[in-house]
Structures are given as C-alpha cells and as structure tokens.
Write an enzyme that holds these catalytic residues in place. Structure first.
Site, PDB file in Angstrom:
ATOM      1  N   GLY A  11      -4.052  -4.418  -4.262  1.00 35.99           N
ATOM      2  CA  GLY A  11      -5.054  -3.488  -4.745  1.00 35.99           C
ATOM      3  C   GLY A  11      -4.377  -2.176  -5.091  1.00 35.99           C
ATOM      4  O   GLY A  11      -3.882  -1.481  -4.215  1.00 35.99           O
ATOM      5  N   HIS A  12      -4.278  -1.870  -6.364  1.00 30.22           N
ATOM      6  CA  HIS A  12      -3.600  -0.646  -6.792  1.00 30.22           C
ATOM      7  C   HIS A  12      -4.631   0.391  -7.190  1.00 30.22           C
ATOM      8  O   HIS A  12      -5.432   0.173  -8.082  1.00 30.22           O
ATOM      9  CB  HIS A  12      -2.638  -0.953  -7.945  1.00 30.22           C
ATOM     10  CG  HIS A  12      -1.539  -1.894  -7.532  1.00 30.22           C
ATOM     11  ND1 HIS A  12      -0.858  -2.697  -8.405  1.00 30.22           N
ATOM     12  CD2 HIS A  12      -1.016  -2.136  -6.308  1.00 30.22           C
ATOM     13  CE1 HIS A  12       0.041  -3.402  -7.728  1.00 30.22           C
ATOM     14  NE2 HIS A  12      -0.038  -3.084  -6.455  1.00 30.22           N
ATOM     15  N   THR A  13      -4.606   1.508  -6.497  1.00 26.76           N
ATOM     16  CA  THR A  13      -5.591   2.552  -6.750  1.00 26.76           C
ATOM     17  C   THR A  13      -5.013   3.586  -7.695  1.00 26.76           C
ATOM     18  O   THR A  13      -3.930   4.108  -7.462  1.00 26.76           O
ATOM     19  CB  THR A  13      -5.980   3.245  -5.423  1.00 26.76           C
ATOM     20  OG1 THR A  13      -6.345   2.232  -4.497  1.00 26.76           O
ATOM     21  CG2 THR A  13      -7.132   4.207  -5.617  1.00 26.76           C
ATOM     22  N   ASN A  27      -4.875 -10.277  -3.661  1.00 28.36           N
ATOM     23  CA  ASN A  27      -4.637  -9.651  -2.347  1.00 28.36           C
ATOM     24  C   ASN A  27      -4.171  -8.207  -2.544  1.00 28.36           C
ATOM     25  O   ASN A  27      -4.365  -7.362  -1.689  1.00 28.36           O
ATOM     26  CB  ASN A  27      -3.623 -10.453  -1.510  1.00 28.36           C
ATOM     27  CG  ASN A  27      -2.357 -10.857  -2.261  1.00 28.36           C
ATOM     28  OD1 ASN A  27      -2.267 -10.697  -3.476  1.00 28.36           O
ATOM     29  ND2 ASN A  27      -1.389 -11.374  -1.544  1.00 28.36           N
ATOM     30  N   ASP A  34       1.782  15.070   0.874  1.00 26.56           N
ATOM     31  CA  ASP A  34       0.703  16.032   1.163  1.00 26.56           C
ATOM     32  C   ASP A  34      -0.038  15.669   2.449  1.00 26.56           C
ATOM     33  O   ASP A  34      -0.548  16.543   3.154  1.00 26.56           O
ATOM     34  CB  ASP A  34      -0.296  16.084  -0.017  1.00 26.56           C
ATOM     35  CG  ASP A  34      -0.803  14.700  -0.417  1.00 26.56           C
ATOM     36  OD1 ASP A  34       0.014  13.749  -0.453  1.00 26.56           O
ATOM     37  OD2 ASP A  34      -2.013  14.557  -0.684  1.00 26.56           O
ATOM     38  N   THR A  71       3.115 -12.441   3.336  1.00 28.50           N
ATOM     39  CA  THR A  71       2.271 -13.029   2.313  1.00 28.50           C
ATOM     40  C   THR A  71       2.973 -14.307   1.852  1.00 28.50           C
ATOM     41  O   THR A  71       3.945 -14.742   2.482  1.00 28.50           O
ATOM     42  CB  THR A  71       1.982 -12.029   1.176  1.00 28.50           C
ATOM     43  OG1 THR A  71       1.023 -12.618   0.300  1.00 28.50           O
ATOM     44  CG2 THR A  71       3.229 -11.636   0.404  1.00 28.50           C
ATOM     45  N   ASP A 103       0.805  -1.232   0.000  1.00 27.61           N
ATOM     46  CA  ASP A 103       0.000   0.000   0.000  1.00 27.61           C
ATOM     47  C   ASP A 103       0.834   1.276   0.000  1.00 27.61           C
ATOM     48  O   ASP A 103       0.430   2.300   0.555  1.00 27.61           O
ATOM     49  CB  ASP A 103      -0.970   0.022   1.200  1.00 27.61           C
ATOM     50  CG  ASP A 103      -1.801  -1.237   1.258  1.00 27.61           C
ATOM     51  OD1 ASP A 103      -2.285  -1.632   0.194  1.00 27.61           O
ATOM     52  OD2 ASP A 103      -1.948  -1.821   2.346  1.00 27.61           O
ATOM     53  N   THR A 158      -9.799  -5.112   1.101  1.00 29.75           N
ATOM     54  CA  THR A 158     -10.643  -5.637   2.179  1.00 29.75           C
ATOM     55  C   THR A 158     -11.424  -4.564   2.922  1.00 29.75           C
ATOM     56  O   THR A 158     -12.306  -4.886   3.716  1.00 29.75           O
ATOM     57  CB  THR A 158      -9.763  -6.357   3.219  1.00 29.75           C
ATOM     58  OG1 THR A 158      -8.793  -5.418   3.707  1.00 29.75           O
ATOM     59  CG2 THR A 158      -9.046  -7.548   2.609  1.00 29.75           C
ATOM     60  N   ARG A 215       2.912 -28.663  -6.810  1.00 29.41           N
ATOM     61  CA  ARG A 215       2.846 -28.980  -8.236  1.00 29.41           C
ATOM     62  C   ARG A 215       1.508 -29.532  -8.681  1.00 29.41           C
ATOM     63  O   ARG A 215       1.423 -30.388  -9.546  1.00 29.41           O
ATOM     64  CB  ARG A 215       3.986 -29.951  -8.620  1.00 29.41           C
ATOM     65  CG  ARG A 215       5.350 -29.326  -8.403  1.00 29.41           C
ATOM     66  CD  ARG A 215       6.407 -30.336  -8.150  1.00 29.41           C
ATOM     67  NE  ARG A 215       6.187 -31.027  -6.892  1.00 29.41           N
ATOM     68  CZ  ARG A 215       6.993 -31.970  -6.412  1.00 29.41           C
ATOM     69  NH1 ARG A 215       8.034 -32.350  -7.115  1.00 29.41           N
ATOM     70  NH2 ARG A 215       6.745 -32.546  -5.260  1.00 29.41           N
ATOM     71  N   LYS A 267       2.376   2.185  -5.128  1.00 26.13           N
ATOM     72  CA  LYS A 267       3.093   1.684  -6.318  1.00 26.13           C
ATOM     73  C   LYS A 267       2.283   1.913  -7.587  1.00 26.13           C
ATOM     74  O   LYS A 267       2.827   2.252  -8.627  1.00 26.13           O
ATOM     75  CB  LYS A 267       3.326   0.165  -6.205  1.00 26.13           C
ATOM     76  CG  LYS A 267       4.276  -0.243  -5.121  1.00 26.13           C
ATOM     77  CD  LYS A 267       4.425  -1.761  -5.077  1.00 26.13           C
ATOM     78  CE  LYS A 267       3.224  -2.499  -4.515  1.00 26.13           C
ATOM     79  NZ  LYS A 267       2.904  -2.207  -3.127  1.00 26.13           N
ATOM     80  N   GLY A 305      -0.135  14.125  -4.045  1.00 20.35           N
ATOM     81  CA  GLY A 305      -1.568  14.060  -4.308  1.00 20.35           C
ATOM     82  C   GLY A 305      -1.873  12.797  -5.093  1.00 20.35           C
ATOM     83  O   GLY A 305      -0.960  12.125  -5.571  1.00 20.35           O
ATOM     84  N   GLN A 307       2.424  -6.173  -3.161  1.00 20.58           N
ATOM     85  CA  GLN A 307       2.722  -6.172  -1.718  1.00 20.58           C
ATOM     86  C   GLN A 307       3.981  -5.328  -1.443  1.00 20.58           C
ATOM     87  O   GLN A 307       4.273  -4.425  -2.194  1.00 20.58           O
ATOM     88  CB  GLN A 307       2.866  -7.596  -1.170  1.00 20.58           C
ATOM     89  CG  GLN A 307       1.553  -8.363  -1.063  1.00 20.58           C
ATOM     90  CD  GLN A 307       1.080  -8.924  -2.376  1.00 20.58           C
ATOM     91  OE1 GLN A 307       1.870  -9.514  -3.105  1.00 20.58           O
ATOM     92  NE2 GLN A 307      -0.172  -8.746  -2.699  1.00 20.58           N
TER      93      GLN A 307
HETATM   94  P1  IMP Z   1      -2.364 -12.721   2.240  1.00 16.60           P
HETATM   95  O1  IMP Z   1      -1.395 -12.274   1.207  1.00 16.60           O
HETATM   96  O2  IMP Z   1      -3.794 -12.432   1.886  1.00 16.60           O
HETATM   97  O3  IMP Z   1      -2.151 -14.148   2.643  1.00 16.60           O
HETATM   98  O4  IMP Z   1      -2.102 -11.855   3.571  1.00 16.60           O
HETATM   99  C1  IMP Z   1      -0.916 -11.983   4.320  1.00 16.60           C
HETATM  100  C2  IMP Z   1      -0.485 -10.648   4.889  1.00 16.60           C
HETATM  101  O5  IMP Z   1      -0.106  -9.787   3.835  1.00 16.60           O
HETATM  102  C3  IMP Z   1      -1.571  -9.908   5.660  1.00 16.60           C
HETATM  103  O6  IMP Z   1      -0.944  -9.142   6.664  1.00 16.60           O
HETATM  104  C4  IMP Z   1      -2.156  -8.973   4.608  1.00 16.60           C
HETATM  105  O7  IMP Z   1      -2.784  -7.845   5.191  1.00 16.60           O
HETATM  106  C5  IMP Z   1      -0.896  -8.595   3.865  1.00 16.60           C
HETATM  107  N1  IMP Z   1      -1.127  -8.181   2.471  1.00 16.60           N
HETATM  108  C6  IMP Z   1      -1.279  -8.983   1.395  1.00 16.60           C
HETATM  109  N2  IMP Z   1      -1.430  -8.259   0.280  1.00 16.60           N
HETATM  110  C7  IMP Z   1      -1.356  -6.972   0.642  1.00 16.60           C
HETATM  111  C8  IMP Z   1      -1.403  -5.728  -0.086  1.00 16.60           C
HETATM  112  O8  IMP Z   1      -1.516  -5.675  -1.295  1.00 16.60           O
HETATM  113  N3  IMP Z   1      -1.287  -4.602   0.674  1.00 16.60           N
HETATM  114  C9  IMP Z   1      -1.117  -4.628   2.015  1.00 16.60           C
HETATM  115  N4  IMP Z   1      -1.047  -5.750   2.724  1.00 16.60           N
HETATM  116  C10 IMP Z   1      -1.169  -6.920   2.055  1.00 16.60           C
HETATM  117 MG    MG Z   2      -2.838  -1.944  -1.890  1.00 11.89          MG
END
Ligand code: IMP
Ligand code: MG
Length: 431
Positions: free
Chosen positions: A51-53, A49, A340, A248, A24, A308, A150, A27, A420, A233
C-alpha cells in the site's frame, strides 16, 4: 548536487527503489518524486498486500498494485509478470490512471489472485492461532504457491470465458482447490461458475491494457530511456532473506526485481528506510518499543497499515538490520524518510548500533529468525532535533550526526531525507 541527483537528471538510467526495512518505509513518496523524471515505471513483484500512500496537493492516494507513476500524466506504467493481481483493486487503479492521463500496460503472464486464495489465506491464519504470520490476508501466499505449481488464472486468460474456464480446469486445479478448502473450512465456497463470472466481469476493463511488458522494457533499454522499478514490501520481508515464516511470498531485493523484468543492471538501487522502524504482522523485531515511546512514534507517524488498518509495531532504527538489507538487497544509496516524526521527540532518540551478547554479529552475518529473536539492541542516544533544523539552510548538527552514523554503520551514502508527507518535503544532501 550529489551523485544520485546528477544521475536522475541524466538522459538515460535504470533505477530501482526498494524497501530497506519491513515495508512501509515511504517508497511511494520516493517513487512519486522520481516519476517526475522517469519515462517508464515498473511494478515488479508482490500484490495488493502493498500500500503506497501518496499525497499530492493535499489529496491522498493509496495505490496497491500499479506503479505510483499512475498519478503522473504522460508516464508509461508497467505491471510485470511477477505481480499477483487482485482484479477489483486493479480495476479501480486503472480508473485512477485514466483520470490522471497515465498509460498502463499489464503483462498477460501476471497471476490473478482469486477469492479462493483469500479464503485459504484467512483459514490458515485462523488455524495457526498464536503462531499466525500476521499476513495481510490478501491471498498472496496461496497465489504464489499456484505460480510455483505452474497453474492458476493469468491476466492473459481474461480475454475469453473459455480461457478462464480452461485455466481453472487445467490439471485438476479447480477440483484440488475445492477439496482442500472443503476439508479446511465448513463455510461454503464459491462455485466454478461464480468464480468464472467474477473473473469475466473484469475482462472489458483489463484486457485492453494487456501487452508484452518485457519487450517494452527491452525496447526502452535499447533506446536509452529512463526506467524506474518500484519495489514492494521490504528486504526484511523477502521470501528467502527475511526471517521465515514471517516473510511475504516474493523477493524484494534488487535481484528479485531483475529476475522478473529482464533488467540486468541498475545505475542506482535506492534503499528507503524510515528514521525509526516499524513492523506489521508477527516475527522478531529487536528494537520494538512496547512503551510510551512506541505509542508516541505510532501516533506521530500515523503508523497504521494502509492495506489492513492494523496498528504497526514501532521501534528505534535498527542499523545492523539496515546494513544487512543494504548488502543482501543490492542497495547503492539510502533515502531516510519521516525525520519530521522524530523532531522534538520527548526523551530524545535512540539508534540500535549492534546486537548484544546473545546475538554476536559482524557486518556479513545473515539475520536469521533465531538470531533476531535473541538480539538485544545496543543503543546510541541522540538529542531530538527541531523541526526547523530539517529545513534550515545549514542542516542541524543533530541530524548530521544521525545521518553520519547511518552512513558509517551501513557503509552506504544517505542521499536524501524526507521531512513531511507532501511531494516537496524531500531534501537532498550535498555529497
Ligand atoms: P502477506 O504478504 O500478506 O502474506 O504477509 C506476510 C507478511 O508480510 C506479514 O507480516 C505482513 O504484515 C507483511 N507485509 C506484506 N506486505 C506488506 C507491506 O506492503 N507493508 C508492510 N508489511 C507487509
Ligand atoms: Mg505500505
């Protein structure tokens, strides 16, 4: 122009963008900017997992799987063999790419995250209670277990119903998964036919995009194209170099990107860090603020998970952690985001420059779970800058001192910062 700006305008390059904190970092915004210069974009690892905004002309997009280049017309976007794919997310992002006139190629070897992975992720987190990792519950860990064992369904199997069934039946895979889930959860689980139907339902949209992404990259390297790899990540969440079990399930370093793409050198590895720190999920976070300042950072920075919706823990910038991420992650240049958010910050700004007596470290110490758990941050304080200092012709002295401190402790150049969410709110530093 600084060295990174000069590089970007060269006719050929390979650049990786990695997260230098716990994910977060912003990137997506940096990749979005660089995608204006890139010919090929690659997403190398992780899954939905991430999420790029991206905010373009006031429209917000959240992208989880495909490279952020899919909203740039004319770009070629590759999803490599190391990514684990949520099919519904993939389908909706393919629609977005088509809308923007971007091309997409999906590696047939990339693993599919199926409903049983998500059930397993949820069940484990629930059973762990207070010791839960705080995963995104997107089935990431269970999917990568399949990759290592595998087995499992891959995008290339979506070409026929028979190959989907074969993938599930290979080596007793389905039976094993089913009996595992039956012992763990009283809730019903989908039947094989239901899962096969579910997967087959995505075939028509996904299979036309299948292609040899590694060959595409090899061709691009041989013909001197501009290749941009988008990390997911952050390095502090890396499977090996993070703080287990609070990581992760994949690598997030430059080396991890190389491992799944076949690229063996980058002209630059950009580490993206916020001017403060956030973490979502459990695990040690030395500079965490559970007071009013933490709340202020969260509100100002909209620090709620894009995947999430969870509130992120917020704290001050942790330079020992950033220095570790730079070294272990192979970073060559830093970009600092969201300055900012710190403008006019009530009570001033702090930066952690060392860990106190419980966690003695030097610049090479590995930041283990135990070490980060006992670390007591030593802070340097700053007066907050004004919003206008960030855009003034001559950069305000407060920000200059802040950036010099980052450079001194990490021994890495800060090439730019963002002030910004909009595409243009990016300022390169003249060095
Ligand atoms: P998982 O990747 O869903 O198994 O989560 C494992 C850990 O990585 C947790 O602490 C998640 O909150 C964190 N995590 C996984 N992907 C992201 C991401 O894109 N941004 C921030 N935290 C992440
Ligand atoms: Mg993110």
């Amino acid at each position: 122009m600084n060295s990174l700006q000069r590089l970007i305008t060269c006719p050929t390059w390979t650049i990786a963008v990695t997260g230098a904190q716990w994910g977060d970092e912003g990137k997506g915004k940096i990749v979005d900017f660089l995608s204006g210069y890139a010919e090929i974009l690659v997403r190398a690892g992780g899954g939905a997992n991430a999420g790029h905004t991206l905010v373009v002309d006031g429209t917000k997009h959240v992208i989880h799987l495909l490279p952020s280049g899919i909203i740039r017309p004319g770009t070629m976007n590759l999803l490599g063999p190391g990514v684990v794919c949520d099919l519904a997310v993939l389908a909706s992002e393919l629609t977005l790419a088509t809308r923007y006139g971007a091309q997409v190629m999906l590696d047939p070897s990339a693993l599919v995250v199926h409903p049983l992975h998500k059930i397993l992720d949820n069940v484990r987190e629930k059973q762990a209670g207070d010791n839960a990792i705080g995963t995104t519950k997107r089935g990431i860990g269970p999917a990568y277990e399949d990759l290592a064992s595998r087995r499992g369904l891959r995008l290339g199997d979506l070409t026929s119903r028979k190959s989907i069934i074969d993938a599930f039946q290979q080596g007793g895979y389905w039976q094993e998964k089913q009996s595992l889930l039956r012992t763990l959860t009283p809730e019903g689980i989908p039947s094989l036919t239901e899962i096969v139907d579910w997967a087959a339902g995505f075939s028509d949209q996904i299979t036309p995009h299948l292609g040899d992404t590694r060959a595409k990259i090899a061709h691009a390297l041989a013909s001197n194209k501009r290749i941009l790899c988008e990390g997911a990540q952050g390095i502090m969440l890396d499977l090996i170099h993070g703080q287990p079990p609070y990581t992760t399930s994949t690598g997030s370093t430059a080396a991890a990107i190389m491992a799944t793409t076949g690229i063996n050198r980058f002209d630059a590895v950009i580490g993206v860090t916020k001017g403060y720190a956030t973490r979502v999920g459990a695990g040690p976070f030395p500079t965490n603020l559970s007071d009013r300042s933490g709340q202020e950072l969260r509100e100002r920075g909209h620090e709620f998970g894009t995947t999430t919706g969870r509130a992120r823990s917020c704290g001050w910038l942790d330079l020992p952690a950033l220095r570790y991420a730079c070294r272990i992650g192979g970073i060559t240049h830093l970009i600092v985001t969201k300055l900012d958010i710190l403008a006019n910050f009530p009570g001033g700004i702090k930066v952690c420059v060392d860990y106190g007596p419980n966690a003695l470290i030097d610049e090479y110490t590995t930041l283990t779970t135990r070490l980060l758990t006992t670390a007591q941050p030593v802070y340097q304080e700053f007066d907050a800058w004004n919003e206008k200092d960030l855009i003034a012709h001559k950069l305000g002295t407060g920000i200059q001192t802040f950036i010099k401190l980052i450079e001194r402790i990490t021994e890495h150049p800060v090439s730019a910062f963002t002030h910004g969410a909009e595409r243009r709110a990016l300022r390169f530093l003249g060095r």
